[in-house]
Design a protein around this motif. Structure first.
Motif, PDB file in Angstrom:
ATOM      1  N   VAL A 222      -3.270   4.290   4.715  1.00 16.06           N
ATOM      2  CA  VAL A 222      -2.710   4.830   5.956  1.00 16.06           C
ATOM      3  C   VAL A 222      -2.932   6.343   6.054  1.00 16.06           C
ATOM      4  O   VAL A 222      -2.891   6.918   7.138  1.00 16.06           O
ATOM      5  N   TYR A 223      -3.227   6.993   4.913  1.00 13.99           N
ATOM      6  CA  TYR A 223      -3.402   8.447   4.934  1.00 13.99           C
ATOM      7  C   TYR A 223      -4.840   8.891   5.175  1.00 13.99           C
ATOM      8  O   TYR A 223      -5.147  10.066   5.078  1.00 13.99           O
TER       9      TYR A 223
ATOM     10  N   PRO B 141       6.175   2.413   2.181  1.00 18.87           N
ATOM     11  CA  PRO B 141       5.206   1.569   2.891  1.00 18.87           C
ATOM     12  C   PRO B 141       5.610   1.229   4.318  1.00 18.87           C
ATOM     13  O   PRO B 141       4.753   1.067   5.186  1.00 18.87           O
TER      14      PRO B 141
ATOM     15  N   TYR C 190       0.039  12.579   3.062  1.00 24.09           N
ATOM     16  CA  TYR C 190       0.813  11.846   2.055  1.00 24.09           C
ATOM     17  C   TYR C 190       2.051  12.650   1.667  1.00 24.09           C
ATOM     18  O   TYR C 190       3.154  12.108   1.561  1.00 24.09           O
TER      19      TYR C 190
ATOM     20  N   SER D  82       1.669  -1.198   5.328  1.00 23.93           N
ATOM     21  CA  SER D  82       0.895  -0.129   5.978  1.00 23.93           C
ATOM     22  C   SER D  82       0.216  -0.668   7.218  1.00 23.93           C
ATOM     23  O   SER D  82       0.191  -0.024   8.265  1.00 23.93           O
ATOM     24  N   ARG D  83      -0.346  -1.872   7.092  1.00 29.01           N
ATOM     25  CA  ARG D  83      -1.045  -2.470   8.214  1.00 29.01           C
ATOM     26  C   ARG D  83      -0.101  -2.693   9.398  1.00 29.01           C
ATOM     27  O   ARG D  83      -0.420  -2.380  10.543  1.00 29.01           O
TER      28      ARG D  83
ATOM     29  N   GLN E  24       0.562   0.503  10.979  1.00 27.34           N
ATOM     30  CA  GLN E  24      -0.581   0.969  11.743  1.00 27.34           C
ATOM     31  C   GLN E  24      -0.705   0.258  13.092  1.00 27.34           C
ATOM     32  O   GLN E  24      -1.060   0.864  14.082  1.00 27.34           O
TER      33      GLN E  24
ATOM     34  N   PRO F   9       5.212   5.061   6.450  1.00 23.56           N
ATOM     35  CA  PRO F   9       4.379   5.931   5.606  1.00 23.56           C
ATOM     36  C   PRO F   9       4.189   7.339   6.155  1.00 23.56           C
ATOM     37  O   PRO F   9       3.892   8.240   5.399  1.00 23.56           O
TER      38      PRO F   9
ATOM     39  N   PRO G 113      -2.613   5.402  -0.478  1.00 22.97           N
ATOM     40  CA  PRO G 113      -2.555   4.288   0.470  1.00 22.97           C
ATOM     41  C   PRO G 113      -3.432   4.583   1.692  1.00 22.97           C
ATOM     42  O   PRO G 113      -3.511   5.716   2.150  1.00 22.97           O
TER      43      PRO G 113
ATOM     44  N   GLU H   7       0.163  -2.629   1.006  1.00 22.39           N
ATOM     45  CA  GLU H   7      -0.874  -2.364   2.018  1.00 22.39           C
ATOM     46  C   GLU H   7      -0.606  -3.177   3.289  1.00 22.39           C
ATOM     47  O   GLU H   7      -1.009  -2.783   4.373  1.00 22.39           O
TER      48      GLU H   7
ATOM     49  N   TYR I  98       5.452   7.660  -1.191  1.00 17.00           N
ATOM     50  CA  TYR I  98       4.973   6.692  -0.216  1.00 17.00           C
ATOM     51  C   TYR I  98       6.031   5.655   0.095  1.00 17.00           C
ATOM     52  O   TYR I  98       6.538   4.980  -0.792  1.00 17.00           O
TER      53      TYR I  98
END
Lengths: 470, 502
Positions: B234-235, B62, B197, B286-287, B290, B65, B232, B283, B60
């Motif tokens: 995002v997956y 971040p 992932y 990841s946000r 996204q 991802p 995580p 995270e 991963y």
């Protein structure tokens, strides 16, 4: 479920207990030999106590060993030998203790000590052979280790004797170690016809013609997590084909003398049996996934530049230098394709689908000798590209869906020896040329697509429930 | 207190503190001797691992991802389309032809089949029920398919049937969780999450794991069956709609220009980056990723998710109903998504639970209608993938969460008003096609009434192991560290079904 009797329970401590007298007696013997010199004289007073303790340990080991041998899982003659040698060790150690106390000449004691070392080692070796099998140590030296083939390939499976050439080798390589001449777990031996028919504790191992009653088959089919599953789950397992072979052999009467061709065979078992024939592997040899030769690592700077341009470039697998490249979200501009030139040795898969590729650009790819798969679908390339493609000798897969490639261009690719699949849906190839192309590409799957799914009345209608109840 | 007393008191206190300090330090070292030893031996053992690849390696990243990654082995399949018929279709009305069962039709169920078994609804002694459809053999592989699937019966030479699937969960939600996440309880990542992932996704403008549902209801296990569990977030699967906007609120609101949108997202991301600098929580990265993907998706998703620009003959082939939400539309979308580089497309079609408690839940009406709504699209999907050269690298999986009993359901001992079957865990049929799976092959067989497996029995872990194998992973090595141990999709079980691998 077998309930252990108390004696058998005690007997099972034998493999643990035996190591005590071995260690203690060897120590005593070494002390004895060392203390005959002047340097270790101080060891002397300890020696009789060591012999006594070792002797007591040996007596207990002998008792537990005797109880274990009564369970009957072990071969008679080897057990007898091991038993009497073990008892001798116990006896001799007690004798040597007494001799030491009455202070006989040291020379005699030393001779006995040497003898005791040898006897202990030999007894231990036989004990080990009983638990692990006599080829335990030597098998570690053989290169194939545990992964040995259960059934050596037979030259002609129909001419082979079912038991002698297939069943017996299978039993030998997967079952004998626990159910053979040395050990008979569950009182079962599988190494001769008579023993197989006699069965073991759980009953007959074979009921000719009835696989459901045959313990041998039943246990093979149990889930590996079941305690009664055979072979035990940590041992090499039988393959599906090998189990099929045994099932078929038993259901056809478990005959020990007949040839394959003399027994009834369904189509299914026929093809299963063929897998035991010599060359079965070679016949199904597949196309290579990757070139056999490893290649040097690609220039990291080139990969970085391509990634920056949005091209997906990754190794085809974790530790390989061979690469795949995909233009799924970028246009293949001439500059980017030029960058690709740095990877001409490493690139094996290339996806240029939906890019505005020109024939000239395809020609510039002709140095990519390793390429195995190329996807050119929905690119404006024409027959002129065939001259470039034909230089890619390792191509196995070409996707020409939605291109202007016609039969004329495609014919030029007939020289590609590795080719196995060409996709030509919505390409320039005309219907009337398809038959001719198929003749030209005998070993290649040409997929012209244009599949349709017929319209059936039931596609758009529903079954209605009856008006009233049922 | 006199001065001396005070001094003495201070001295004592200081001495105590010093002692305490010394004590805790020694105490710590003494107490941790075992712990440190264990840590040391742990790392020693890890270095003895196979190939030097640590089990705890985290794939991963971040900040990126979903960037595409290579599998450890060459994967035959690049993408997966998983068609889940939620509710569990009856194998006995579709693929598992049992003439013996026909002969027993209407008889009382022999007690040997009931002793010690548990069923979801059957109580007492039910009647046996023969197949409620006619069967015929099809294709060169001579596979049996019922009249319920007239289109699919022409495709048998492209697929590998798994005739002896089994599970150990006889209720929908746990059985669905088991087959998609490897555990009948909540909290594990779904198969699509593991795939994205491990492999990322080729197209950074689209989600890597898309979920499409049809049939009027969500699967019983809810959104957890496409959840990311401890992976995580995002997956996790991105649920898209096949009607209207593919993702709700994907269009910019009226008056919001693309530049303004970009500026506002930049501002949000800047503040998130600050947050990340403070808390270091991956995270947050990841946000941010996204948000960026969402911005790109605003352009690419409506384009891909719009099936209207497909030519009419494709619509005819799939039997789509543009503008509506239906399985056929989802199947066509799945093909478009895979073509654009999406890694895992998960379809759920609800309504296969043919108990016989109502007309829409019966073998003669409801099941037939479900077949009619899925038969053509699935056949079209296989053919369309094939002609585009995509079936070679796309694994298509079809199945439910369990099978159905050879007995007619008698709910609470009373015969149901329509012909139906209860949940059955011991034998059911699934099939796989493409992505390096054998063509025209049947693995496993059931007994003469289709009650239990005779050979080739497989369980959900075996199916998961096989799917990961086709994607280029050894399911035993593909792990993620969580709560102090490496976790894998197949947990401690699973065997690749080598017989169906071409």
């Amino acid at each position: 479920m077998v309930i252990l009797t108390i004696t058998e329970f005690i007997g099972r401590f034998h493999p643990v207990l035996v190591h005590l007298p071995i260690g203690i007696l060897l120590l005593g013997c070494f002390f004895q030999l060392l203390s005959s010199g002047n340097r270790f004289l101080t060891l002397k007073p300890a020696i009789p106590l060591i012999y006594l303790l070792g002797g007591i340990g040996a007596i207990f080991s002998s008792i537990t060993g005797y109880l274990l041998s009564q369970s009957g899982d072990y071969d008679g003659s080897l057990v007898q030998l091991h038993q009497w040698m073990g008892i001798s060790v116990a006896a001799i150690s007690m004798v040597v203790y007494v001799l030491f106390r009455i202070q006989v000449k040291e020379v005699y004691l030393n001779v006995i000590a040497v003898f005791l070392i040898l006897l202990t080692a030999l007894t231990g070796h036989y004990g080990g052979s009983l638990t692990h099998g006599s080829d335990y140590i030597s098998s570690a030296l053989k290169s194939d280790g545990g992964g040995k083939v259960a059934i050596p390939p037979v030259p002609n499976v129909q001419q082979a004797f079912v038991y002698k050439h297939m069943v017996q080798p299978l039993l030998q390589n997967r079952c004998y170690s626990c159910h053979g001449s040395e050990k008979q777990k569950g009182k079962l031996r599988l190494d001769t016809k008579d023993f197989i028919l006699k069965g073991g504790e759980a009953g007959a191992s074979l009921v000719a013609g009835n696989i459901e009653e045959s313990e041998l088959i039943k246990r093979l089919l149990l889930p590996p997590s079941n305690e009664d599953h055979m072979p035990p789950k940590e041992k090499p397992q039988l393959t599906e084909q090998e189990i099929e072979l045994l099932k078929w052999w038993v259901s056809e009467g478990a005959d020990f003398d007949k040839k394959t061709q003399d027994l009834k065979q369904t189509e299914k078992i026929k093809s299963t049996l063929l897998t035991f024939q010599e060359g079965a592997k070679a016949a199904t040899a597949k196309k290579l996934d990757l070139p056999e030769k490893e290649v040097s690592k690609a220039d990291a700077a080139v990969i970085a530049d391509l990634k920056k341009a949005g091209v997906v470039v990754i190794p085809v697998k974790g530790n390989s230098n061979y690469l795949s490249a995909s233009f799924v979200t970028v246009k293949a501009s001439p500059e980017v394709l030029k960058l690709l030139g740095g990877l001409d040795k490493q690139l094996v898969w290339l996806n240029l689908s939906n890019t505005a590729l020109s024939d000239a650009q395809i020609k510039s790819l002709s140095s990519f000798g390793a390429l195995m798969r190329i996807n050119l679908s929905r690119t404006p390339i024409t027959d002129a590209s065939a001259d470039g493609l034909v230089k890619l000798k390792n191509l196995q897969y070409i996707n020409l869906v939605g291109t202007k490639m016609t039969a004329k261009g495609l014919a030029k690719l007939a020289g590609l020896k590795e080719l196995s699949k060409v996709y030509l849906y919505q390409s320039g190839v005309k219907k009337e040329d398809q038959a001719g192309l198929k003749k030209l590409f005998k070993k290649v799957t040409l997929d012209f697509g244009d599949y349709t799914v017929p319209i059936l009345a039931q596609d758009t209608t529903e079954v209605k429930p009856p008006e009233a109840g049922k | 207190m006199t001065r001396d007393e005070l001094n003495a008191h201070r001295l004592v206190k200081e001495a105590q503190e010093t002692e305490l300090r010394a004590f805790t330090r020694r105490h710590f070292l003494k107490e941790s001797a075992m712990g440190l030893g264990a840590v040391a031996i742990g790392s020693l053992l890890a270095s003895c691992g196979l190939g030097g690849k640590s089990h705890n390696e985290i794939l991963y990243d971040p900040a990126h991802p979903l960037l595409p990654k290579s599998p450890p082995f060459i994967g035959k399949a690049k993408s997966v389309i998983y068609l889940h018929m939620a509710g569990a279709p009856s194998q006995l009305e579709l693929f598992d032809f049992k003439p013996e069962l026909m002969k027993m039709d209407g008889q009382d169920c022999p007690p040997s089949l009931l002793a010690g078994k548990k069923f979801a609804f059957i109580t007492g002694v039910p009647k046996m029920l023969g197949a409620q459809a006619k069967f015929a053999q099809h294709g060169e592989s001579r596979a049996w398919v019922s009249e319920n699937l007239p289109h699919f019966s022409t495709m048998v030479d492209e697929v590998s049937f798994l005739k002896a699937c089994s599970t150990d969960q006889f209720n929908h939600a746990p059985a669905q969780l088991l087959i998609h996440t490897g555990s009948p309880r909540l909290g594990r990542p779904s198969m699509g999450s593991w795939a994205t992932y491990g492999l990322g996704t080729e197209n950074q403008n689209l989600p890597g794991f898309v979920v499409l549902t049809s049939g009027g209801s969500f699967p019983d296990a809810g959104k957890s069956i496409w959840g990311s569990g401890f992976l995580p977030s995002v997956y996790q699967g991105v649920q898209c709609r096949s009607e209207g906007d593919p993702v709700l609120f994907i269009k910019d609101p009226h008056g919001m220009s693309r530049d303004l949108r970009k500026a506002s997202l930049d501002a949000i991301n800047a503040s998130n980056e600050q947050e990340y600098a403070n808390y270091n929580d991956p995270e947050i990265l990841s946000r941010i990723a996204q948000y960026e993907m969402a911005y790109r998706m605003q352009i690419s998703a409506p384009e891909v998710m719009n099936i209207n620009d497909e030519p009419q003959y494709i619509h005819d082939m799939y039997g789509t109903q543009p503008g509506k939400s239906c399985f056929a539309n989802n199947v066509l979308l799945a093909r478009k998504l895979v073509e654009k580089g999406v890694r895992f497309v998960q379809l759920f079609d609800w309504g296969w639970d043919a108990h016989g408690d109502g007309p829409n839940n019966s073998l003669n009406i409801g099941l037939k209608n479900k077949c009619r709504s899925t038969d053509k699209p699935i056949t079209a999907l296989l053919l369309d993938l094939k002609q585009r050269g995509l079936l070679d690298e796309t694994l298509v999986v079809w199945g439910g969460e369990f099978g159905r009993t050879p007995m007619m359901e008698n709910r609470n001992g009373v015969q149901n008003p329509y012909n139906g079957r209860d949940h059955h865990t011991e034998a059911f049929t699934m099939w796989m096609a493409g992505g390096g799976i054998k063509k025209g092959y049947t693995h496993g067989e059931t007994d003469e009434i289709g009650y239990s497996a005779l050979s080739g029995k497989v369980d959900p872990f075996d199916i998961q192991a096989t799917i990961l194998n086709q994607l280029g992973f050894d399911h035993e090595q593909f792990t993620y560290p969580f709560q102090g141990r490496p976790f894998r999709l197949t947990d401690v079980a699973g065997k690749v079904i080598r017989d169906i691998v071409a």
